[in-house]
Scaffold this motif. Structure first.
Motif, PDB file in Angstrom:
ATOM      1  N   ALA A  13       0.838  -1.208   0.000  1.00 57.77           N
ATOM      2  CA  ALA A  13       0.000   0.000   0.000  1.00 57.77           C
ATOM      3  C   ALA A  13       0.869   1.253   0.000  1.00 57.77           C
ATOM      4  CB  ALA A  13      -0.939  -0.016   1.201  1.00 57.77           C
ATOM      5  N   LEU A  14       1.946   1.244   0.772  1.00 55.97           N
ATOM      6  CA  LEU A  14       2.857   2.380   0.823  1.00 55.97           C
ATOM      7  C   LEU A  14       3.537   2.585  -0.533  1.00 55.97           C
ATOM      8  CD1 LEU A  14       4.162   4.577   2.524  1.00 55.97           C
ATOM      9  CD2 LEU A  14       5.911   2.922   3.193  1.00 55.97           C
ATOM     10  N   THR A  15       3.943   1.512  -1.171  1.00 56.77           N
ATOM     11  CA  THR A  15       4.567   1.606  -2.497  1.00 56.77           C
ATOM     12  C   THR A  15       3.586   2.181  -3.514  1.00 56.77           C
ATOM     13  OG1 THR A  15       5.990  -0.281  -2.008  1.00 56.77           O
ATOM     14  CG2 THR A  15       5.717   0.301  -4.327  1.00 56.77           C
ATOM     15  N   LEU A  16       2.351   1.707  -3.489  1.00 59.24           N
ATOM     16  CA  LEU A  16       1.339   2.233  -4.405  1.00 59.24           C
ATOM     17  C   LEU A  16       1.061   3.708  -4.136  1.00 59.24           C
ATOM     18  CD1 LEU A  16      -1.194  -0.725  -4.690  1.00 59.24           C
ATOM     19  CD2 LEU A  16       0.299   0.187  -6.458  1.00 59.24           C
ATOM     20  N   ALA A  17       1.040   4.104  -2.879  1.00 55.38           N
ATOM     21  CA  ALA A  17       0.804   5.509  -2.530  1.00 55.38           C
ATOM     22  C   ALA A  17       1.939   6.386  -3.045  1.00 55.38           C
ATOM     23  CB  ALA A  17       0.637   5.653  -1.014  1.00 55.38           C
ATOM     24  N   VAL A  18       3.183   5.951  -2.874  1.00 55.79           N
ATOM     25  CA  VAL A  18       4.342   6.717  -3.371  1.00 55.79           C
ATOM     26  C   VAL A  18       4.293   6.813  -4.888  1.00 55.79           C
ATOM     27  CG1 VAL A  18       6.859   6.703  -3.587  1.00 55.79           C
ATOM     28  CG2 VAL A  18       5.803   6.257  -1.370  1.00 55.79           C
ATOM     29  N   LEU A  19       3.990   5.726  -5.551  1.00 50.46           N
ATOM     30  CA  LEU A  19       3.896   5.740  -7.017  1.00 50.46           C
ATOM     31  C   LEU A  19       2.772   6.662  -7.485  1.00 50.46           C
ATOM     32  CD1 LEU A  19       4.539   1.989  -7.928  1.00 50.46           C
ATOM     33  CD2 LEU A  19       6.039   3.954  -8.338  1.00 50.46           C
ATOM     34  N   ALA A  20       1.654   6.686  -6.755  1.00 49.44           N
ATOM     35  CA  ALA A  20       0.545   7.567  -7.111  1.00 49.44           C
ATOM     36  C   ALA A  20       0.964   9.032  -6.976  1.00 49.44           C
ATOM     37  CB  ALA A  20      -0.680   7.260  -6.241  1.00 49.44           C
ATOM     38  N   VAL A  21       1.684   9.351  -5.907  1.00 51.18           N
ATOM     39  CA  VAL A  21       2.163  10.731  -5.708  1.00 51.18           C
ATOM     40  C   VAL A  21       3.138  11.122  -6.821  1.00 51.18           C
ATOM     41  CG1 VAL A  21       3.548  12.209  -4.190  1.00 51.18           C
ATOM     42  CG2 VAL A  21       1.751  10.764  -3.217  1.00 51.18           C
ATOM     43  N   PHE A  23       3.284   9.834  -9.831  1.00 49.85           N
ATOM     44  CA  PHE A  23       2.494   9.941 -11.057  1.00 49.85           C
ATOM     45  C   PHE A  23       1.759  11.277 -11.115  1.00 49.85           C
ATOM     46  CE2 PHE A  23      -1.581   9.371 -13.264  1.00 49.85           C
ATOM     47  CZ  PHE A  23      -1.114   9.101 -14.538  1.00 49.85           C
ATOM     48  N   LEU A  24       1.096  11.667 -10.026  1.00 48.64           N
ATOM     49  CA  LEU A  24       0.348  12.935 -10.000  1.00 48.64           C
ATOM     50  C   LEU A  24       1.283  14.136 -10.153  1.00 48.64           C
ATOM     51  CD1 LEU A  24      -2.322  12.173  -7.263  1.00 48.64           C
ATOM     52  CD2 LEU A  24      -2.667  12.354  -9.735  1.00 48.64           C
ATOM     53  N   ALA A  25       2.454  14.072  -9.526  1.00 49.44           N
ATOM     54  CA  ALA A  25       3.430  15.154  -9.681  1.00 49.44           C
ATOM     55  C   ALA A  25       3.895  15.253 -11.136  1.00 49.44           C
ATOM     56  CB  ALA A  25       4.613  14.927  -8.748  1.00 49.44           C
ATOM     57  N   SER A  26       4.116  14.105 -11.780  1.00 52.04           N
ATOM     58  CA  SER A  26       4.530  14.091 -13.189  1.00 52.04           C
ATOM     59  C   SER A  26       3.437  14.664 -14.088  1.00 52.04           C
ATOM     60  CB  SER A  26       4.863  12.669 -13.640  1.00 52.04           C
ATOM     61  OG  SER A  26       5.917  12.150 -12.888  1.00 52.04           O
ATOM     62  N   VAL A  27       2.178  14.302 -13.820  1.00 55.86           N
ATOM     63  CA  VAL A  27       1.063  14.831 -14.608  1.00 55.86           C
ATOM     64  C   VAL A  27       0.953  16.342 -14.418  1.00 55.86           C
ATOM     65  CG1 VAL A  27      -1.462  14.834 -14.821  1.00 55.86           C
ATOM     66  CG2 VAL A  27      -0.221  12.668 -14.706  1.00 55.86           C
ATOM     67  N   ALA A  28       1.105  16.813 -13.189  1.00 58.04           N
ATOM     68  CA  ALA A  28       1.030  18.257 -12.922  1.00 58.04           C
ATOM     69  C   ALA A  28       2.153  19.004 -13.638  1.00 58.04           C
ATOM     70  CB  ALA A  28       1.077  18.512 -11.412  1.00 58.04           C
ATOM     71  N   TRP A  29       3.377  18.463 -13.601  1.00 58.76           N
ATOM     72  CA  TRP A  29       4.499  19.107 -14.274  1.00 58.76           C
ATOM     73  C   TRP A  29       4.272  19.139 -15.789  1.00 58.76           C
ATOM     74  CZ3 TRP A  29       7.944  17.214 -17.918  1.00 58.76           C
ATOM     75  CH2 TRP A  29       9.009  18.048 -18.233  1.00 58.76           C
ATOM     76  N   ALA A  30       3.833  18.014 -16.348  1.00 57.83           N
ATOM     77  CA  ALA A  30       3.581  17.941 -17.793  1.00 57.83           C
ATOM     78  C   ALA A  30       2.485  18.920 -18.198  1.00 57.83           C
ATOM     79  CB  ALA A  30       3.211  16.512 -18.193  1.00 57.83           C
TER      80      ALA A  30
END
Length: 180
Positions: A13-21, A23-30
């Motif tokens: 769950a922690l790994t998925l949460a970090v990956l989600a963060v 991913f969202l940071a990458s989408v925001a930057w893009a």
């Protein structure tokens, strides 16, 4: 073993949460890059100061000209510029001369009266043309024409520089229509 399962579940769950963060940071930057406005177009200089060494020739295509009307008929500066362009000079600007100019037939304003571009241009304006040590703030060599100015006539094809001088030469064209 039973104690390891919750720990593995928490780790997943922690790994998925970090990956989600991430991913969202990458989408925001893009998204910020995609929606960023294009940079403003940089205005190119109308001409470039080019060193002309003593002994080199200066011809009309190397000279940018600005024409100012000093009390002559309306359109005199534009008509004069058109005629100079026919002889190969590069067009700078046209307009009215400052009010302190006084009555003139034709004058060439240059910061160096021995400037080969000024001498070449003067040869197209008639016999009694003064080359005045006066800057104008306009691109290239400035000429001032007034009521007594007759017309542009064929001048010298080129002038040899007597000393090292800088001439404000027009840039090479980069317009798509001008490319081969």
């Amino acid at each position: 073993m039973a104690e390891d399962e919750p720990r593995n579940g928490n780790r997943a769950a922690l790994t998925l949460a970090v990956l989600a963060v991430v991913f969202l940071a990458s989408v925001a930057w893009a998204w910020s890059r995609v929606t960023e406005p294009f940079p403003e177009k940089i205005q190119a200089a109308p001409c470039t100061d080019t060193l002309i060494s003593a002994g080199e020739e200066v011809s009309p295509p190397q000279v940018m000209v600005t024409v100012l009307n000093a009390g002559g008929p309306n359109g005199l500066a534009s008509r004069t510029m058109s005629r100079l362009e026919r002889f190969g000079f590069a067009a700078g600007e046209t307009g009215n001369a400052p009010s302190d100019t006084g009555p003139v037939a034709a004058q060439v304003w240059a910061s160096d009266p021995g400037d080969p571009a000024a001498l070449l241009l003067a040869s197209y304006l008639g016999r009694n043309v003064d080359i005045v040590d006066r800057g104008s703030g306009y691109p290239g060599v400035t000429i001032v024409v007034g009521k007594k100015f007759k017309k542009v006539r064929k001048g010298r094809a080129a002038i040899t520089a007597q000393k090292d001088s800088y001439v404000c030469t027009p840039p090479l064209s980069s317009e798509p229509d001008d490319l081969p």
